[in-house]
Write a protein that holds these residues in place. Sequence first.
Motif: not given
Length: 777
Positions: A183-198
């Motif tokens: 399944i496609d997931i949002p950025s799996p990172n802490h302090f992430s924001t919409l539109g970023t992947t890191g």
Amino acid sequence: MRLILFFALLSSSITYSQTIQGAIADKQSKSPIPGVLVEVAVGDSMIRTLSNDDGYYRIENLPVGRYSIQFSYTNYKTISLSNISVISGKELELAIELEENIVQINEVVITHNADKRKSINEMLTVSTRTISIEEAGRYAGSRQDFAKVAQNYAGVSGANDARNDIIIRGNSPTGVLWRMEGIDIPSPNHFSTLGTTGGPVSMLNLNNLSNSDFMTSAWSADYGNALSGVFDLQLRNGNTKKREYLGQIGFNGFELGLEGPFAKGKKASYIVNYRYSTLALIKAIGINLGTGAAVPYYQDVTFKVDLPTKKAGRFSLFGIGGISSIKFETDSTDQNNLYFGENIRSNIRSKTGIIGISHRYFFNEKTFSKLVIAVSSTKDQTEIDSLTNNTAPMRYYGSSNQQTKYSLNYKVNHKFNAKNTLTVGVIYDYIQFNLTDSVKNNLGAYNRSKDYRNGTSLIQTYVLYQHRFTDKLTLNAGYHNQHLLLNNSHSDEPRIGLKYQLTDKHTFSVGSGLHSQMQFVTSYFEEEEINGEKVLSNKQMDFTKSFQNVIGYDWFIQRNLRLKTEIYYQYIYDVPVQVQSSSYSMLNAGDGFGSLSETGLVNKGTGQNYGIELTLEKVYTRGYYILFTSSIFESTYKGSDRIERGTTFNTNYVFNLAAGNELRLGKKSLLRFDAQVTFAGGRRETPIDLEASIAAGKEVRDQTKAFSVQNSPYFKANFKLTYELNLRKITNHFSIDLQNLTNHKNKYTQSYNPSIQQIVTTYQTGFYPNVTYKILF
């Protein structure tokens, strides 16, 4: 060192053992294969067993050490794995897929673990590498982060030491797709924001992950909505025979893990890991995290429940969730903050959660279906106060962006025979938005540039066909389609790949296809005022599209020594640029915390990336490994002014060297030395106009010279020392990772400081040691 030698001598006369187990399946149909012969060489003798009716095998009482294991079955290619590490504190699970021979004879082709040509997804042809968990935990400087590990590979570089955004072949990090358990997931990172992947810290827990595929171009038709690369992540199952525990402390946090069967003798299992931030401790001992005086806090949990049944198929429940926060308070003297400017106080919070259930069902030994249903949500909140003029803090900006996605991925796979396999599938995402922000204007009132609550759907369908002409020649063809209901954007994407293994040592491959991606979620809903009315001028933006072409060559110089090279060309079009003539292009966005705030965008921009890559790899054998990668490339774009420029990610070259050696101290302990060096061209920036900045009282950049200034070359060396001690049913790992060993000052960016009316330079993270202890029992 004396203490290490003491423990080594103490345990040298005691023999500890452990178990290897796993499942064996057909590579194309995924059906279990009973009766596979499993052989393990132990000294001069051989231990043998057969897989059972469900394809499972189990070998117990193997002394701690490294082994060669062979899997063979009539009319299938034999797989031979070498240097498989067995430790006392944890059972080893090896899931194996065998490939059927085209010509039905009793002799089989031997495939060694040095064969990096193979991927988990058999439909992939070019620009793919499988990241093993042992490999991910080995490289110096990787922080046990999959994205950091990928930066060692050809064509990949980091955008910023303090984050894990990755630049692939000159593309923006926003073009990366993260997929987990289908399944496609949002950025799996802490302090992430919409539109970023890191982000600064990965939420992905290496102790929960299994071997996973990483793609950098021309991937197969079952992946969509991506332009630069794909991480296809797999979570591992818990142990089905015994309960096992894990404890760890290091850069990634305090961690506790538990896995095991739900009931003795049953096949259902669970695994769960919880982690809490240790950065407060790291900050306390004086290490610069790039956050000024602020300390990041975060915690996350990852789990998977595996429920096989006799007739109803296999069910899995999985999830990952994390929360993070940080408070900044900076002044004009703070030069260690990579994220915010002077004289402000800010509060940053983010939450990400993913939960899903999957079901794999075999209609017969040649046909199976897989259904994955999931819900994911990510929310970022920002509050910024002004601390100027010796007054009480005054709020001048606030935002809250949330995306909730309801996802479904259903596919059916049918293996007609040893030559032909067909897969068809559909991916459906219903995306809900809640996007708001407010900015204080000169009159003291607050204006909202965004206030939107709604939802839309992204529908993707795909078909893949694999034809194996012979055991040496394979065709992978497919078609992907996606449609965004928000504005009825549509994309048809044919793809094709061909691989020819001329001999056991020489393989040629070619891949080509069309790929597309929708824009940042927030970008569609930026408001601007036209004739006194607020309108969503970006809402009709189409997909950005990329036509990707790759030619590759693999040469196995020796059994464990491989040379690989690829040349590629990507033409990118329908890129959002401004209506009025300017140098702006969305191809330069996406490597930071901020979201897009431009309005009046149209799909009239273009870009291109082309280059050559080389990988020289000696896989781990005889106690050591070496990985050298090099990339020479050009990444350019055209904005609405139609002037061709280098993108901000056009560093032109990247060279990496990773190497390590393992030294055994007796039978039960070892020392491991790992080193890693990166040398790359500098990022490109738009120069600051100092006179205009002084006159305006804020930073002004000369957009007529966009990205014309290239920073000095980037250099970083890391060294890691690991000690492993095996006791009875317990394994201890101690490691110290000395990152940026030479304390080289790599330039991050330049900015204008209005307090001193000067241009100041901010540098990336300097030297710091990352100490980790892990116990498995």
